[in-house]
Design a protein around this motif. Structure first.
Motif, PDB file in Angstrom:
ATOM      1  N   THR A 160       0.867  -1.174   0.000  1.00  0.00           N
ATOM      2  CA  THR A 160       0.000   0.000   0.000  1.00  0.00           C
ATOM      3  C   THR A 160       0.900   1.219   0.000  1.00  0.00           C
ATOM      4  O   THR A 160       1.765   1.354   0.871  1.00  0.00           O
ATOM      5  CB  THR A 160      -0.919   0.022   1.236  1.00  0.00           C
ATOM      6  OG1 THR A 160      -1.733  -1.153   1.228  1.00  0.00           O
ATOM      7  CG2 THR A 160      -1.811   1.250   1.232  1.00  0.00           C
ATOM      8  N   GLU A 162       1.442   5.570  -0.584  1.00  0.00           N
ATOM      9  CA  GLU A 162       0.784   6.859  -0.450  1.00  0.00           C
ATOM     10  C   GLU A 162       0.976   7.681  -1.723  1.00  0.00           C
ATOM     11  O   GLU A 162       2.101   7.891  -2.175  1.00  0.00           O
ATOM     12  CB  GLU A 162       1.325   7.608   0.765  1.00  0.00           C
ATOM     13  CG  GLU A 162       1.116   6.841   2.064  1.00  0.00           C
ATOM     14  CD  GLU A 162       1.302   7.705   3.290  1.00  0.00           C
ATOM     15  OE1 GLU A 162       1.703   8.870   3.138  1.00  0.00           O
ATOM     16  OE2 GLU A 162       1.039   7.211   4.397  1.00  0.00           O
ATOM     17  N   LEU A 167      -4.521   6.477  -1.115  1.00  0.00           N
ATOM     18  CA  LEU A 167      -3.718   5.263  -0.999  1.00  0.00           C
ATOM     19  C   LEU A 167      -3.903   4.391  -2.232  1.00  0.00           C
ATOM     20  O   LEU A 167      -5.009   4.283  -2.767  1.00  0.00           O
ATOM     21  CB  LEU A 167      -4.124   4.467   0.250  1.00  0.00           C
ATOM     22  CG  LEU A 167      -3.930   5.160   1.597  1.00  0.00           C
ATOM     23  CD1 LEU A 167      -4.466   4.283   2.719  1.00  0.00           C
ATOM     24  CD2 LEU A 167      -2.462   5.487   1.834  1.00  0.00           C
TER      25      LEU A 167
END
Length: 253
Positions: A160, A162, A167
């Motif tokens: 995941t 940023e 996200l």
């Protein structure tokens, strides 16, 4: 699986950086140095992977001056198994450029064959944010940047990351280069017993010549200066006065 973690020696993030009077660079005299905070997060993640049975060995590597061995000892005290120090310069003011670092890390990867390289997304001294991406290009491995969550499963990793819009979750095949962000974890403090044990852990010392890499700089820093001083604010007595001031400044039409 081996996990390789590059770490960099930088000015401690709590220290106020001072520019030399002649503008030739940053004053490093009697300044506290420490591990780059993003790299510290990468070390913590590698150790957690080993504790979870996802990795067999954590190797920390640093490229720069001989004093970087202190940074490596910190990584060893946190829980890394061994370290590699590549002494690329004798001058603490010389910053090895990302491409040279990536080439050296590529040579280390060829030698160690890690399953994953965990690195900080950027160094807080030069903010280049380039080494991980360059290393991925040189190795031809998968890459995931700005990781805030990592899940290793078999021969793939779900990351995941940023991005500006929020996200993004991606899946990459191993081996992979993953650069980590601040929200991934909270690094542990090295305990006194582990600090003592770190002194006995192996640390190999190499030079760029051992890997056949030229680290001659391609960039020249012309000058270094302090950021502009922020002007003092002005207190207004009412909303109408505030709007009038903003109109005068051209901030409101």
């Amino acid at each position: 699986m081996k996990v390789l973690v590059p770490v960099k020696r930088v000015i401690d993030y709590n220290v106020k950086v001072r520019v030399k009077a002649d503008g030739s660079g940053v004053d490093l005299a009697n300044v506290k140095m420490s591990m780059n905070p993003f790299d510290e997060i990468a070390v913590e993640q590698a150790i957690r992977m080993k504790e979870a049975g996802q990795a067999d060995e954590v190797i920390a590597v640093s490229i720069g001056v001989k004093q970087s061995q202190e940074t490596l000892r910190t990584a060893l005290a946190m829980g890394a198994d061994r370290a590699i120090l590549i002494v690329a310069t004798d001058d603490v003011h010389t910053d090895i450029e990302p491409l040279a670092v990536a080439k050296l890390l590529k040579a280390v990867c060829d030698e160690e064959q890690p399953g994953v390289v965990l690195c900080g997304k950027q160094a807080i001294d030069n903010d280049m944010n380039a080494t991980g991406q360059m290393l991925a290009a040189l190795t031809g491995w998968s890459q995931a940047t700005f990781a805030s969550e990592i899940d290793i499963s078999g021969d793939s990793a779900t990351v995941t990351r940023e991005v500006d819009g929020g996200l993004q979750t991606i899946k990459v095949t191993m081996p992979a280069i993953i650069s980590v962000d601040l929200r991934l974890n909270e690094p542990r403090y090295a305990s006194l017993p582990n600090i003592m044990k770190a002194k006995k852990k192996p640390m190999d010392e190499k030079t760029p010549a051992d890997y056949g890499v030229d680290v001659s700089p391609r960039l020249e820093i012309v000058s270094t200066g302090e950021p502009e001083t922020r002007k003092a604010g002005e207190i207004v007595g009412s909303v109408d006065e505030l709007v009038a001031k903003l109109k005068e400044a051209g901030a409101v039409q």
